[in-house]
Design a protein around this motif. Structure first.
Motif, PDB file in Angstrom:
ATOM      1  N   ASN A   1      -8.845   3.192  -5.535  1.00  0.00           N
ATOM      2  CA  ASN A   1      -8.721   3.725  -4.181  1.00  0.00           C
ATOM      3  C   ASN A   1      -9.693   3.043  -3.211  1.00  0.00           C
ATOM      4  O   ASN A   1     -10.912   3.159  -3.347  1.00  0.00           O
ATOM      5  CB  ASN A   1      -8.989   5.236  -4.269  1.00  0.00           C
ATOM      6  CG  ASN A   1      -8.824   5.949  -2.967  1.00  0.00           C
ATOM      7  OD1 ASN A   1      -9.682   5.859  -2.088  1.00  0.00           O
ATOM      8  ND2 ASN A   1      -7.736   6.664  -2.822  1.00  0.00           N
TER       9      ASN A   1
ATOM     10  N   HIS B   1      -0.391   4.475  -0.207  1.00  0.00           N
ATOM     11  CA  HIS B   1      -1.219   5.665   0.036  1.00  0.00           C
ATOM     12  C   HIS B   1      -1.718   5.611   1.481  1.00  0.00           C
ATOM     13  O   HIS B   1      -2.732   4.984   1.781  1.00  0.00           O
ATOM     14  CB  HIS B   1      -2.380   5.691  -0.971  1.00  0.00           C
ATOM     15  CG  HIS B   1      -3.110   6.983  -1.021  1.00  0.00           C
ATOM     16  ND1 HIS B   1      -3.894   7.344  -2.086  1.00  0.00           N
ATOM     17  CD2 HIS B   1      -3.200   8.014  -0.147  1.00  0.00           C
ATOM     18  CE1 HIS B   1      -4.434   8.528  -1.863  1.00  0.00           C
ATOM     19  NE2 HIS B   1      -4.029   8.949  -0.681  1.00  0.00           N
TER      20      HIS B   1
ATOM     21  N   ASN C   1      -4.543   0.824  -3.821  1.00  0.00           N
ATOM     22  CA  ASN C   1      -4.081   1.333  -2.534  1.00  0.00           C
ATOM     23  C   ASN C   1      -5.253   1.530  -1.598  1.00  0.00           C
ATOM     24  O   ASN C   1      -6.405   1.601  -2.044  1.00  0.00           O
ATOM     25  CB  ASN C   1      -3.388   2.694  -2.719  1.00  0.00           C
ATOM     26  CG  ASN C   1      -2.006   2.565  -3.312  1.00  0.00           C
ATOM     27  OD1 ASN C   1      -1.239   1.675  -2.946  1.00  0.00           O
ATOM     28  ND2 ASN C   1      -1.683   3.456  -4.233  1.00  0.00           N
TER      29      ASN C   1
ATOM     30  N   GLU D   1      -4.473   4.633  -9.652  1.00  0.00           N
ATOM     31  CA  GLU D   1      -4.825   3.920  -8.427  1.00  0.00           C
ATOM     32  C   GLU D   1      -6.324   3.680  -8.259  1.00  0.00           C
ATOM     33  O   GLU D   1      -7.116   4.618  -8.306  1.00  0.00           O
ATOM     34  CB  GLU D   1      -4.309   4.742  -7.235  1.00  0.00           C
ATOM     35  CG  GLU D   1      -4.828   4.273  -5.894  1.00  0.00           C
ATOM     36  CD  GLU D   1      -4.862   5.394  -4.882  1.00  0.00           C
ATOM     37  OE1 GLU D   1      -3.876   5.533  -4.132  1.00  0.00           O
ATOM     38  OE2 GLU D   1      -5.875   6.137  -4.834  1.00  0.00           O
TER      39      GLU D   1
ATOM     40  N   ALA E   1      -6.752  -1.756   1.077  1.00  0.00           N
ATOM     41  CA  ALA E   1      -5.941  -2.114  -0.096  1.00  0.00           C
ATOM     42  C   ALA E   1      -6.391  -3.487  -0.605  1.00  0.00           C
ATOM     43  O   ALA E   1      -6.438  -3.733  -1.813  1.00  0.00           O
ATOM     44  CB  ALA E   1      -4.465  -2.125   0.271  1.00  0.00           C
TER      45      ALA E   1
ATOM     46  N   ASN F   1       0.849  -1.182   0.000  1.00  0.00           N
ATOM     47  CA  ASN F   1       0.000   0.000   0.000  1.00  0.00           C
ATOM     48  C   ASN F   1       0.889   1.237   0.000  1.00  0.00           C
ATOM     49  O   ASN F   1       1.757   1.373   0.855  1.00  0.00           O
ATOM     50  CB  ASN F   1      -0.901   0.010   1.229  1.00  0.00           C
ATOM     51  CG  ASN F   1      -1.619   1.329   1.372  1.00  0.00           C
ATOM     52  OD1 ASN F   1      -2.158   1.862   0.396  1.00  0.00           O
ATOM     53  ND2 ASN F   1      -1.590   1.905   2.565  1.00  0.00           N
TER      54      ASN F   1
END
Ligand SMILES: [Zn+2]
Ligand SMILES: [Zn+2]
Length: 266
Positions: A192, A9, A230, A190, A243, A7
């Motif tokens: 999210n 983020h 992430n 990404e 994630a 991950n």
């Protein structure tokens, strides 16, 4: 084979709307068998800068402590850890990001989190975009940010779907532009996991997440974009949980995910 779960983020209490510090996230990640972890709290900006989102970011001074704690965690953890910041794009921040955040502070990477656009002298928040001119201004800002070359990936490139109920030719053209730009730059996009925690939206096509937005990701995959997952964790319990949720969602849509290994400074 061991599960690869990374991950890149992750936020900390410093942004004022997240819980926990570096060590809390690392401890949780360690417990859950993390393969690589990146911190990307909201970037500090210069005190005299034009910043409409001051209450969500640390001050410059704090960035040194943030980096020190990440260095400490790098020495102790059993998996690689990377120091980063999540940034908005404006040309006026370019030197600051390059010279101060990457240069002086020595962060490992920057994430592009496109949340705002400046339109007719006002800042417009992506989830509150209400007309086509604002939408185009937002897309232009996002494309400029991607092209800056400062960022290692773009976070939630589909966040605009918070404010846009239906998939139509207009939004499809705009999102295609983002996808094409990402592909031409080889910039990962990404999916999210934090978006999955937001209230869902009712559309003529049924109930959906505000983001991640399925049609966007199917299109991105079809075109050959590099797609990552992430958590965008704002609390330690979510550091890998979201994630994983994002990866599960991607899998259920038939999306192939890339795993980033980390970021080497050049
Ligand atoms: Zn945040
Ligand atoms: Zn974030």
């Amino acid at each position: 084979m061991e599960e690869v779960i990374s991950n890149f983020h992750t936020h900390t209490y410093r942004c004022g709307h997240a819980e926990g510090d570096i060590a809390d996230y690392v401890e949780q990640a360690e417990m859950e068998g993390c393969s690589a972890l990146g911190f990307s709290d909201h970037v500090p900006l210069p005190l005299d800068s034009i910043d409409n989102w001051q209450n969500i970011r640390m001050e410059s001074e704090e960035a040194f402590y943030y980096m020190a704690k990440i260095s400490d965690a790098k020495r102790k953890a059993h998996f690689p850890i990377f120091s980063g910041f999540e940034c908005e794009w404006s040309k006026r921040y370019e030197n600051w990001y390059r010279d101060f955040i990457l240069g002086e502070i020595n962060a490992d990477y920057l994430v592009f989190g496109p949340h705002w656009t400046e339109y007719e002298g006002e800042f417009i928040y992506a989830p509150e975009i209400s007309n086509l001119r604002q939408l185009h201004s937002y897309i232009d800002t996002t494309i400029d940010g991607m092209n800056s070359g400062l960022f290692k990936f773009i976070a939630h490139p589909d966040i605009i779907m918070c404010s846009y109920a239906e998939w139509d030719t207009e939004i499809s053209a705009c999102l295609n532009e983002i996808i094409d730009c990402a592909i031409s730059l080889d910039l990962p996009m990404e999916i999210n996991g934090q978006g999955m925690l937001r209230p869902t939206r009712k559309t003529s096509n049924g109930v959906r997440f505000q983001y991640p937005f399925k049609e966007f990701w199917l299109l991105a995959q079809e075109k050959g974009a590099k797609i990552i997952c992430n958590s965008d964790a704002h609390r330690p319990a979510h550091v890998l949980k979201q994630a994983r949720e994002a990866r599960k969602l991607a899998q259920s849509w038939g999306i192939e995910i890339q795993e980033l290994e980390g970021f080497k400074r050049t």
